[in-house]
Design a protein around this motif. Structure first.
Motif, PDB file in Angstrom:
ATOM      1  N   VAL A 138      30.019  38.687  46.983  1.00  0.00           N
ATOM      2  CA  VAL A 138      29.813  39.284  48.175  1.00  0.00           C
ATOM      3  C   VAL A 138      30.362  39.840  48.984  1.00  0.00           C
ATOM      4  CG1 VAL A 138      29.065  38.407  50.192  1.00  0.00           C
ATOM      5  CG2 VAL A 138      27.921  36.825  48.280  1.00  0.00           C
ATOM      6  N   ASN A 139      31.960  39.885  48.848  1.00  0.00           N
ATOM      7  CA  ASN A 139      32.628  40.631  49.947  1.00  0.00           C
ATOM      8  C   ASN A 139      32.411  42.056  49.217  1.00  0.00           C
ATOM      9  OD1 ASN A 139      35.399  40.092  51.385  1.00  0.00           O
ATOM     10  ND2 ASN A 139      35.931  41.680  49.352  1.00  0.00           N
ATOM     11  N   ASP A 140      32.391  42.390  47.717  1.00  0.00           N
ATOM     12  CA  ASP A 140      32.341  43.621  48.121  1.00  0.00           C
ATOM     13  C   ASP A 140      30.885  44.798  48.264  1.00  0.00           C
ATOM     14  OD1 ASP A 140      34.669  43.776  45.867  1.00  0.00           O
ATOM     15  OD2 ASP A 140      33.274  44.065  44.403  1.00  0.00           O
ATOM     16  N   ILE A 141      29.571  43.505  48.367  1.00  0.00           N
ATOM     17  CA  ILE A 141      28.414  44.174  49.045  1.00  0.00           C
ATOM     18  C   ILE A 141      28.844  44.250  50.023  1.00  0.00           C
ATOM     19  CG2 ILE A 141      26.105  44.109  49.212  1.00  0.00           C
ATOM     20  CD1 ILE A 141      25.740  42.322  45.988  1.00  0.00           C
ATOM     21  N   LEU A 142      29.595  43.591  50.523  1.00  0.00           N
ATOM     22  CA  LEU A 142      29.503  43.810  52.788  1.00  0.00           C
ATOM     23  C   LEU A 142      30.758  44.518  53.037  1.00  0.00           C
ATOM     24  CD1 LEU A 142      28.786  39.908  53.267  1.00  0.00           C
ATOM     25  CD2 LEU A 142      27.085  41.428  53.307  1.00  0.00           C
ATOM     26  N   PHE A 143      32.064  44.080  52.360  1.00  0.00           N
ATOM     27  CA  PHE A 143      32.876  44.963  52.559  1.00  0.00           C
ATOM     28  C   PHE A 143      33.701  46.417  51.933  1.00  0.00           C
ATOM     29  CE2 PHE A 143      32.756  40.832  55.143  1.00  0.00           C
ATOM     30  CZ  PHE A 143      32.329  40.761  56.104  1.00  0.00           C
ATOM     31  N   GLY A 144      32.634  46.378  50.741  1.00  0.00           N
ATOM     32  CA  GLY A 144      34.057  47.626  50.085  1.00  0.00           C
ATOM     33  C   GLY A 144      34.247  47.375  48.813  1.00  0.00           C
ATOM     34  N   PHE A 145      33.574  48.858  47.998  1.00  0.00           N
ATOM     35  CA  PHE A 145      33.996  48.234  46.126  1.00  0.00           C
ATOM     36  C   PHE A 145      34.429  49.797  45.436  1.00  0.00           C
ATOM     37  CE2 PHE A 145      29.259  49.039  46.987  1.00  0.00           C
ATOM     38  CZ  PHE A 145      29.480  49.024  45.930  1.00  0.00           C
ATOM     39  N   GLN A 146      34.973  49.987  44.950  1.00  0.00           N
ATOM     40  CA  GLN A 146      34.743  51.251  43.918  1.00  0.00           C
ATOM     41  C   GLN A 146      34.248  51.398  43.223  1.00  0.00           C
ATOM     42  OE1 GLN A 146      38.034  52.115  46.716  1.00  0.00           O
ATOM     43  NE2 GLN A 146      37.925  53.079  45.404  1.00  0.00           N
ATOM     44  N   ASP A 147      33.082  52.982  43.239  1.00  0.00           N
ATOM     45  CA  ASP A 147      32.500  53.492  42.636  1.00  0.00           C
ATOM     46  C   ASP A 147      32.587  54.958  41.739  1.00  0.00           C
ATOM     47  OD1 ASP A 147      29.416  52.797  41.768  1.00  0.00           O
ATOM     48  OD2 ASP A 147      29.504  54.697  42.389  1.00  0.00           O
ATOM     49  N   ASN A 148      32.461  54.609  40.652  1.00  0.00           N
ATOM     50  CA  ASN A 148      32.834  56.284  40.167  1.00  0.00           C
ATOM     51  C   ASN A 148      31.397  57.411  41.143  1.00  0.00           C
ATOM     52  OD1 ASN A 148      34.890  55.229  38.771  1.00  0.00           O
ATOM     53  ND2 ASN A 148      33.304  54.214  36.968  1.00  0.00           N
ATOM     54  N   PHE A 149      30.794  56.902  40.977  1.00  0.00           N
ATOM     55  CA  PHE A 149      29.274  57.715  41.555  1.00  0.00           C
ATOM     56  C   PHE A 149      29.677  57.942  43.313  1.00  0.00           C
ATOM     57  CE2 PHE A 149      24.741  58.657  42.525  1.00  0.00           C
ATOM     58  CZ  PHE A 149      24.635  60.302  41.954  1.00  0.00           C
ATOM     59  N   PHE A 150      30.383  56.654  44.197  1.00  0.00           N
ATOM     60  CA  PHE A 150      30.686  57.231  44.872  1.00  0.00           C
ATOM     61  C   PHE A 150      31.625  58.432  45.111  1.00  0.00           C
ATOM     62  CE2 PHE A 150      32.531  55.706  48.824  1.00  0.00           C
ATOM     63  CZ  PHE A 150      31.587  55.527  50.016  1.00  0.00           C
ATOM     64  N   ASP A 151      33.357  57.550  44.148  1.00  0.00           N
ATOM     65  CA  ASP A 151      34.396  58.766  44.167  1.00  0.00           C
ATOM     66  C   ASP A 151      34.109  60.047  44.474  1.00  0.00           C
ATOM     67  OD1 ASP A 151      34.724  55.913  44.684  1.00  0.00           O
ATOM     68  OD2 ASP A 151      36.348  55.960  42.591  1.00  0.00           O
ATOM     69  N   LEU A 152      33.168  60.201  43.251  1.00  0.00           N
ATOM     70  CA  LEU A 152      33.070  61.815  43.153  1.00  0.00           C
ATOM     71  C   LEU A 152      31.690  61.967  45.165  1.00  0.00           C
ATOM     72  CD1 LEU A 152      32.460  64.059  41.112  1.00  0.00           C
ATOM     73  CD2 LEU A 152      29.325  63.069  40.548  1.00  0.00           C
ATOM     74  N   ILE A 153      31.194  61.372  45.546  1.00  0.00           N
ATOM     75  CA  ILE A 153      30.235  62.083  46.176  1.00  0.00           C
ATOM     76  C   ILE A 153      31.387  61.787  47.910  1.00  0.00           C
ATOM     77  CG2 ILE A 153      28.877  61.852  48.101  1.00  0.00           C
ATOM     78  CD1 ILE A 153      27.043  60.163  45.963  1.00  0.00           C
TER      79      ILE A 153
END
Length: 257
Positions: free
Chosen positions: A190-205
């Motif tokens: 829940v914490n990741d979804i609400l307040f942030g997490f690392q994601d390879n695809f998102f890092d690329l963007i």
């Protein structure tokens, strides 16, 4: 003697009652004007008024409640089979946060009439475990907003140019999905979804955005910019000083009543 006393008492009662009625009418008029005057003075955003302290730091407790939908049949939903399997969604929550609102970088613009004030809204939220139905470490299986939204974003960009998205673009997206391990359905806390997490695809963007615009986006979360005011929360409003709006409102209300 008895009749005289009764008569005198009745006269005295009438006189006193009349005086009280007159005083009551005078006090009512004076009190209303006095109340409106104090209201006008204390409603202004200025140091020393009743409005100011509560405006700088809101004392009234406010709470935010977040609900999420957990998909209980994610594997079946993604499986290439027929007939189509509907997603089975389970509402979980609430996850409750105490919200603290305050102002900083307050700057009064004295040159403006009516006066205005510039400030930055600060927001801090603290998890309230007792009011919540679960913990922030709870795992949720749901739609990956990063992977699921990218095709729609690409289609929108091409539609703005009155073009149809080329199939080669979709093929390139599929390649990126496979390379980065991006899935349509994922499981996160829940914490990741609400307040942030690392994601390879998102890092690329994010890296592409940074190279193009110079803007840094550290992570992705549905409300990652809300807590601790990481977003844009600058305002410029009227203070109420030298303004006639409130006076006109009070006058119109008095005329109606």
């Amino acid at each position: 003697m008895g009749c005289c006393n009764k008569k005198c008492g009745l006269i005295a009662t009438v006189i006193v009652g009349g005086i009280l009625v007159i005083l009551g009418g005078i006090i009512n008029v004076v009190f209303e004007d006095l109340f409106n005057q104090i209201l006008l003075q204390e409603s202004v955003i200025a140091v020393g008024t009743l409005m100011y302290d509560n405006w700088i730091e809101v004392a009234t407790p406010t709470y935010l409640s977040y609900y999420l939908y957990n998909m209980t049949n994610g594997d079946e939903f993604l499986a290439p089979r027929k007939p189509y399997v509907k997603p089975n969604l389970q509402e979980i929550g609430p996850y409750v946060f105490r919200e603290y609102l305050s102002k900083d970088t307050v700057h009064f613009l004295d040159d403006d009439v009516p006066q205005q004030v510039y400030y930055r809204q600060k927001t801090m939220i603290v998890f309230d475990r007792e009011r919540s139905a679960g913990d922030l470490s709870d795992l949720v299986t749901t739609v990956n907003p990063i992977g699921a939204s990218m095709p729609a974003i690409v289609d929108f960009v091409f539609s703005q140019r009155n073009q149809t998205t080329p199939n080669a673009i979709y093929s390139a997206l599929n390649t990126i999905y496979r390379t980065t391990g991006t899935e349509l359905i994922f499981t996160r806390s829940v914490n990741d979804i609400l307040f942030g997490f690392q994601d390879n695809f998102f890092d690329l963007i994010a890296n592409l955005v940074n190279e193009t615009t110079g803007v840094e986006i550290p992570d992705f979360g549905l409300f990652s910019t809300y807590n601790d005011s990481r977003g844009w929360f600058d305002y410029q409003v009227y203070t109420g000083k030298d303004a006639t709006d409130l006076t006109n409102i009070i006058t119109a209300y008095k005329n109606q009543t």
